[in-house]
Design an enzyme around this catalytic site. Structure first.
Site, PDB file in Angstrom:
ATOM      1  N   SER A   1       0.849  -1.202   0.000  1.00 13.56           N
ATOM      2  CA  SER A   1       0.000   0.000   0.000  1.00 13.56           C
ATOM      3  C   SER A   1       0.882   1.250   0.000  1.00 13.56           C
ATOM      4  O   SER A   1       0.382   2.353  -0.224  1.00 13.56           O
ATOM      5  CB  SER A   1      -0.942  -0.009   1.207  1.00 13.56           C
TER       6      SER A   1
ATOM      7  N   ASP B   1       5.850  -6.653   2.530  1.00 12.72           N
ATOM      8  CA  ASP B   1       5.065  -7.206   1.428  1.00 12.72           C
ATOM      9  C   ASP B   1       5.958  -7.523   0.239  1.00 12.72           C
ATOM     10  O   ASP B   1       6.806  -6.704  -0.142  1.00 12.72           O
ATOM     11  CB  ASP B   1       4.028  -6.169   0.957  1.00 12.72           C
TER      12      ASP B   1
ATOM     13  N   LYS C   1       5.204 -11.074   3.320  1.00 10.19           N
ATOM     14  CA  LYS C   1       3.788 -11.399   3.097  1.00 10.19           C
ATOM     15  C   LYS C   1       3.546 -11.467   1.590  1.00 10.19           C
ATOM     16  O   LYS C   1       4.104 -10.673   0.846  1.00 10.19           O
ATOM     17  CB  LYS C   1       2.876 -10.342   3.720  1.00 10.19           C
TER      18      LYS C   1
ATOM     19  N   GLU D   1       0.312 -12.443  -1.489  1.00 10.39           N
ATOM     20  CA  GLU D   1      -1.124 -12.607  -1.709  1.00 10.39           C
ATOM     21  C   GLU D   1      -1.417 -13.866  -2.515  1.00 10.39           C
ATOM     22  O   GLU D   1      -0.774 -14.103  -3.541  1.00 10.39           O
ATOM     23  CB  GLU D   1      -1.673 -11.389  -2.476  1.00 10.39           C
TER      24      GLU D   1
ATOM     25  N   GLU E   1      -8.644 -10.114   4.107  1.00  9.63           N
ATOM     26  CA  GLU E   1      -9.074  -8.752   3.784  1.00  9.63           C
ATOM     27  C   GLU E   1     -10.466  -8.746   3.162  1.00  9.63           C
ATOM     28  O   GLU E   1     -10.742  -9.456   2.193  1.00  9.63           O
ATOM     29  CB  GLU E   1      -8.053  -8.104   2.823  1.00  9.63           C
TER      30      GLU E   1
END
Ligand code: KIV
Length: 271
Positions: A52, A90, A120, A122, A189
């Protein structure tokens, strides 16, 4: 020569213990030394250097453009700030999807060059081989399911995920696979609270929610969002714990006025 390791530091083992004890885990994002120092001093358990950063630091519309080297640059500052909290970086879009080897190479590069504690990434079953390989190589991995912003172009937006039975079942299946593979934690999320509760009970690792209700093992928010710095962004799941945009603008306009009317700097503020 022995190196002193502070035992007040958060570890993945302590996070598991917190889940076992029913103690909630508080996580926030962080992108720079100064704010991360305050977040750490306030006692946060984990700081996520989220991709982000692409939005809140770089001003991009999506998370997709940020690179491994840019993530490493930001993470180094956060690592220097974190005396107590566990720092997760991330893995940006494109750094783990091409091949297992490249994924592991990038994960190791991030750990070595930034000094963070974990990465991390996704996704579920489709990236499981890469996750397994990373964990076998000694890289602690946090999973991320539900709304995965790196797939925004596939989803066509940032809406609620896993509303339908089939997607909810796949998410639960993916969470179990990530848990069995050895992920130390999973972020969920923007999914229904009831599904997040089911996942949290079904896996042994701590589950951290964002827009996933109150039954996860912990919560994460984007720092700039919860501080009210990110004007105009107010999804239902977000609570503003401060209104810093107004504070910052008011301080800056006071400064401008003081410069223009020559009340700053005063004699006391001069040499
Ligand atoms: O990049 C990020 O900030 C994240 C959180 C929203 C979990 O992935």
């Amino acid at each position: 020569m022995s190196v002193h390791v502070q035992n007040s530091r958060m570890t993945t083992a302590k996070l598991r213990q917190m889940k076992a004890n029913g103690e909630k885990i508080a996580m926030l994002t962080g992108y720079d030394f100064t704010l991360a120092s305050l977040v750490d001093e306030a006692g946060i358990d984990m700081i996520l250097v989220g991709d982000s950063a692409s939005n809140v630091v770089c001003g991009n519309q999506y998370t997709l453009p940020i690179t491994v080297d840019e993530m490493i640059f930001l993470t180094k500052g956060v690592v220097r700030a974190a005396q107590h909290s566990l720092v997760v970086c991330d893995m940006p879009f494109g750094s783990y999807q091409v091949s297992e080897e490249e994924a592991v190479r990038n994960a190791i590069k991030i750990l070595k060059e930034s000094g963070c504690d974990a990465v991390k990434l996704e996704g579920g079953e489709e990236i499981l081989p890469a996750i397994r390989h990373m964990i076998q190589s000694g890289v602690p991995v946090m999973g991320h399911l539900g709304l995965t912003p790196q797939s925004v172009n596939q989803f066509g937006g940032y809406g609620l995920r896993a509303k339908e039975e089939a997607e909810a079942e796949k998410l639960l299946h993916d969470a179990k696979l990530l848990d069995e593979a050895g992920c130390f934690s999973i972020v969920l999320e923007k999914i229904p609270a009831a599904l997040a509760e089911k996942v949290t009970k079904a896996v042994s690792c701590p589950v951290i929610g964002i827009g996933a209700g109150n039954d996860c093992d912990g919560q994460v928010l984007v720092l700039h969002d919860m501080l009210g710095l990110n004007q105009g962004f107010k999804p239902k799941f977000l609570r503003h714990f401060a209104h810093l945009a107004e504070e910052v603008k008011s301080a800056v306009s006071s400064y401008i006025n003081a410069v223009k009317d020559q009340s700053f700097p005063s004699a006391e503020e001069s040499y």
